[in-house]
Motif scaffolding. Structure first.
Motif, PDB file in Angstrom:
ATOM      1  N   THR A 174       0.850  -1.187   0.000  1.00 45.29           N
ATOM      2  CA  THR A 174       0.000   0.000   0.000  1.00 45.29           C
ATOM      3  C   THR A 174       0.883   1.233   0.000  1.00 45.29           C
ATOM      4  OG1 THR A 174      -1.694  -1.186   1.274  1.00 45.29           O
ATOM      5  CG2 THR A 174      -1.838   1.223   1.224  1.00 45.29           C
ATOM      6  N   TYR A 175       0.636   2.124  -0.935  1.00 42.34           N
ATOM      7  CA  TYR A 175       1.481   3.308  -1.018  1.00 42.34           C
ATOM      8  C   TYR A 175       0.709   4.489  -1.599  1.00 42.34           C
ATOM      9  CZ  TYR A 175       2.121   1.326  -5.757  1.00 42.34           C
ATOM     10  OH  TYR A 175       1.930   0.790  -7.007  1.00 42.34           O
ATOM     11  N   GLU A 176       1.264   5.675  -1.370  1.00 45.16           N
ATOM     12  CA  GLU A 176       0.684   6.882  -1.938  1.00 45.16           C
ATOM     13  C   GLU A 176       0.916   6.872  -3.442  1.00 45.16           C
ATOM     14  OE1 GLU A 176       1.220  11.764  -1.879  1.00 45.16           O
ATOM     15  OE2 GLU A 176       2.489  10.486  -0.621  1.00 45.16           O
ATOM     16  N   PHE A 177      -0.160   6.993  -4.187  1.00 47.34           N
ATOM     17  CA  PHE A 177      -0.048   6.995  -5.649  1.00 47.34           C
ATOM     18  C   PHE A 177       0.028   8.443  -6.105  1.00 47.34           C
ATOM     19  CE2 PHE A 177      -1.520   6.174 -10.050  1.00 47.34           C
ATOM     20  CZ  PHE A 177      -0.574   5.209 -10.370  1.00 47.34           C
ATOM     21  N   ALA A 178       1.254   8.879  -6.388  1.00 45.22           N
ATOM     22  CA  ALA A 178       1.524  10.300  -6.604  1.00 45.22           C
ATOM     23  C   ALA A 178       1.252  10.763  -8.028  1.00 45.22           C
ATOM     24  CB  ALA A 178       2.981  10.594  -6.243  1.00 45.22           C
ATOM     25  N   PHE A 179       0.761   9.868  -8.897  1.00 45.37           N
ATOM     26  CA  PHE A 179       0.670  10.181 -10.318  1.00 45.37           C
ATOM     27  C   PHE A 179      -0.765  10.467 -10.753  1.00 45.37           C
ATOM     28  CE2 PHE A 179       4.023   7.147  -9.468  1.00 45.37           C
ATOM     29  CZ  PHE A 179       5.135   7.798  -9.972  1.00 45.37           C
ATOM     30  N   SER A 180      -0.930  11.510 -11.533  1.00 47.66           N
ATOM     31  CA  SER A 180      -2.203  11.733 -12.207  1.00 47.66           C
ATOM     32  C   SER A 180      -2.277  10.771 -13.384  1.00 47.66           C
ATOM     33  CB  SER A 180      -2.303  13.177 -12.691  1.00 47.66           C
ATOM     34  OG  SER A 180      -1.346  13.415 -13.720  1.00 47.66           O
ATOM     35  N   ARG A 181      -3.449  10.660 -13.978  1.00 49.48           N
ATOM     36  CA  ARG A 181      -3.596   9.767 -15.136  1.00 49.48           C
ATOM     37  C   ARG A 181      -2.693  10.239 -16.284  1.00 49.48           C
ATOM     38  NH1 ARG A 181      -5.338   6.981 -11.777  1.00 49.48           N
ATOM     39  NH2 ARG A 181      -7.375   5.946 -11.682  1.00 49.48           N
ATOM     40  N   SER A 182      -2.591  11.553 -16.466  1.00 52.79           N
ATOM     41  CA  SER A 182      -1.738  12.066 -17.551  1.00 52.79           C
ATOM     42  C   SER A 182      -0.265  11.804 -17.265  1.00 52.79           C
ATOM     43  CB  SER A 182      -1.983  13.561 -17.746  1.00 52.79           C
ATOM     44  OG  SER A 182      -1.688  14.294 -16.568  1.00 52.79           O
ATOM     45  N   GLU A 183       0.142  11.883 -15.996  1.00 55.12           N
ATOM     46  CA  GLU A 183       1.533  11.595 -15.638  1.00 55.12           C
ATOM     47  C   GLU A 183       1.846  10.114 -15.833  1.00 55.12           C
ATOM     48  OE1 GLU A 183       2.457  14.989 -12.227  1.00 55.12           O
ATOM     49  OE2 GLU A 183       1.455  13.119 -11.664  1.00 55.12           O
ATOM     50  N   LEU A 184       0.893   9.251 -15.484  1.00 51.99           N
ATOM     51  CA  LEU A 184       1.091   7.817 -15.683  1.00 51.99           C
ATOM     52  C   LEU A 184       1.147   7.490 -17.175  1.00 51.99           C
ATOM     53  CD1 LEU A 184       1.430   5.157 -14.200  1.00 51.99           C
ATOM     54  CD2 LEU A 184      -1.064   4.890 -14.187  1.00 51.99           C
ATOM     55  N   ALA A 185       0.353   8.197 -17.959  1.00 51.80           N
ATOM     56  CA  ALA A 185       0.387   8.006 -19.409  1.00 51.80           C
ATOM     57  C   ALA A 185       1.739   8.410 -19.972  1.00 51.80           C
ATOM     58  CB  ALA A 185      -0.728   8.824 -20.062  1.00 51.80           C
ATOM     59  N   GLU A 186       2.265   9.524 -19.498  1.00 47.59           N
ATOM     60  CA  GLU A 186       3.581   9.994 -19.932  1.00 47.59           C
ATOM     61  C   GLU A 186       4.666   8.992 -19.548  1.00 47.59           C
ATOM     62  OE1 GLU A 186       5.805  14.248 -19.566  1.00 47.59           O
ATOM     63  OE2 GLU A 186       5.373  13.249 -17.664  1.00 47.59           O
ATOM     64  N   LEU A 187       4.547   8.443 -18.358  1.00 45.43           N
ATOM     65  CA  LEU A 187       5.551   7.512 -17.845  1.00 45.43           C
ATOM     66  C   LEU A 187       5.561   6.196 -18.614  1.00 45.43           C
ATOM     67  CD1 LEU A 187       7.665   7.013 -15.605  1.00 45.43           C
ATOM     68  CD2 LEU A 187       5.796   6.222 -14.147  1.00 45.43           C
ATOM     69  N   THR A 188       4.399   5.754 -19.077  1.00 42.92           N
ATOM     70  CA  THR A 188       4.283   4.457 -19.757  1.00 42.92           C
ATOM     71  C   THR A 188       4.197   4.583 -21.272  1.00 42.92           C
ATOM     72  OG1 THR A 188       1.884   4.548 -19.425  1.00 42.92           O
ATOM     73  CG2 THR A 188       3.190   3.326 -17.789  1.00 42.92           C
ATOM     74  N   THR A 214      -4.360   6.784  -2.398  1.00 41.25           N
ATOM     75  CA  THR A 214      -3.705   5.558  -1.925  1.00 41.25           C
ATOM     76  C   THR A 214      -4.017   4.400  -2.863  1.00 41.25           C
ATOM     77  OG1 THR A 214      -3.869   6.275   0.388  1.00 41.25           O
ATOM     78  CG2 THR A 214      -3.492   3.935  -0.010  1.00 41.25           C
ATOM     79  N   LEU A 215      -2.994   3.627  -3.186  1.00 42.09           N
ATOM     80  CA  LEU A 215      -3.159   2.443  -4.024  1.00 42.09           C
ATOM     81  C   LEU A 215      -2.653   1.220  -3.271  1.00 42.09           C
ATOM     82  CD1 LEU A 215      -2.799   2.066  -7.778  1.00 42.09           C
ATOM     83  CD2 LEU A 215      -1.537   0.449  -6.352  1.00 42.09           C
ATOM     84  N   GLU A 216      -3.426   0.144  -3.306  1.00 41.54           N
ATOM     85  CA  GLU A 216      -3.035  -1.108  -2.657  1.00 41.54           C
ATOM     86  C   GLU A 216      -2.940  -2.216  -3.705  1.00 41.54           C
ATOM     87  OE1 GLU A 216      -4.492  -4.197   0.881  1.00 41.54           O
ATOM     88  OE2 GLU A 216      -5.686  -2.405   0.391  1.00 41.54           O
ATOM     89  N   ILE A 217      -1.838  -2.931  -3.673  1.00 39.80           N
ATOM     90  CA  ILE A 217      -1.664  -4.093  -4.547  1.00 39.80           C
ATOM     91  C   ILE A 217      -2.314  -5.291  -3.869  1.00 39.80           C
ATOM     92  CG2 ILE A 217      -0.013  -5.604  -5.702  1.00 39.80           C
ATOM     93  CD1 ILE A 217       0.071  -2.773  -6.772  1.00 39.80           C
TER      94      ILE A 217
END
Length: 230
Positions: A174-188, A214-217
């Motif tokens: 479980t961790y803080e998910f610091a990325f917006s959808r656009s940032e995640l798109a840029e990253l991937t 927050t995102l949990e795997i």
């Protein structure tokens, strides 16, 4: 022969031991020529093409290292706590930053005077050897990242990033998910719409749970299979 690259957002986050090779006098020199600065989320630490005056040590936080163009950015890597960045600018005849660095979260960064860093590279062989190791690790990580971006399908890219954050940055399910959808798109290297669709698929399949920031795997084993298969 096959080569498998997985979880390539950043090199393994380990303690930075580079400065352990310095004498007390050299450590004092570094301290006297270091400025510690706090940055807010989204602030630029270093601008591509600007004067390269510092080597940067991420004391706290999370940042991205990227190349800029007129149309889009190319993310080279994520820089978590204890990352040392800016060393590729140190080569004969160069005086500009070869990439940009910006924060994903609030961050604290040590800005070490470039000339002092260069002086230590010339006079302390063990320090220079450790610095070379760090640069080589970063190069290998970037090679692996580009291999994954160019060879993995959309689900594999997202799984790769989520597992990297879990295993190498936050070291928690479980961790803080610091990325917006656009940032995640840029990253991937994906479209924002594709990111939204894949993240929804993972949530509907019970692989992740996301609430607020927050995102949990929930199923790391299945995410790992998706990442490996691409």
């Amino acid at each position: 022969m096959t080569c498998k690259f997985t979880n390539t957002c950043t090199i393994h986050n380990k303690n930075l031991t580079l400065f352990d090779e310095l004498s007390d006098e050299e450590k004092k020199l570094v301290e006297e020529n270091t400025l510690t600065v706090s940055y807010k989320k989204g602030e630029t630490i270093c601008k591509q093409g600007s004067f390269a005056s510092n080597v940067m040590h991420i004391k706290e936080g999370l940042a991205k290292v990227y190349l800029e163009s007129e149309t889009n950015n190319l993310i080279l890597k994520i820089a978590p706590k204890n990352s040392l960045i800016g060393m590729p600018s140190i080569y004969e005849g160069n005086n500009t930053a070869v990439y940009s660095v910006a924060t994903y979260t609030e961050s604290v960064v040590d800005l070490i005077d470039m000339k002092v860093f260069q002086q230590l590279l010339k006079t302390n062989a063990k320090f220079a050897f450790r610095a070379l190791n760090i640069m080589n690790e970063n190069i290998i990580q970037i090679y692996g990242r580009f291999f994954c971006i160019s060879n993995k399908q959309l689900h594999g890219r997202i799984a790769d990033i989520l597992l990297c954050l879990k295993n190498r940055v936050y070291k928690s399910n479980t961790y803080e998910f610091a990325f917006s959808r656009s940032e995640l798109a840029e990253l991937t290297n994906m479209s924002t719409e594709s990111v939204i669709r894949v993240m929804k698929n993972f949530k509907d399949d019970g692989l992740i749970l996301q609430k607020d920031k927050t995102l949990e795997i929930l199923n790391a084993e299945m995410l790992s299979k998706i990442s490996n298969l691409g």
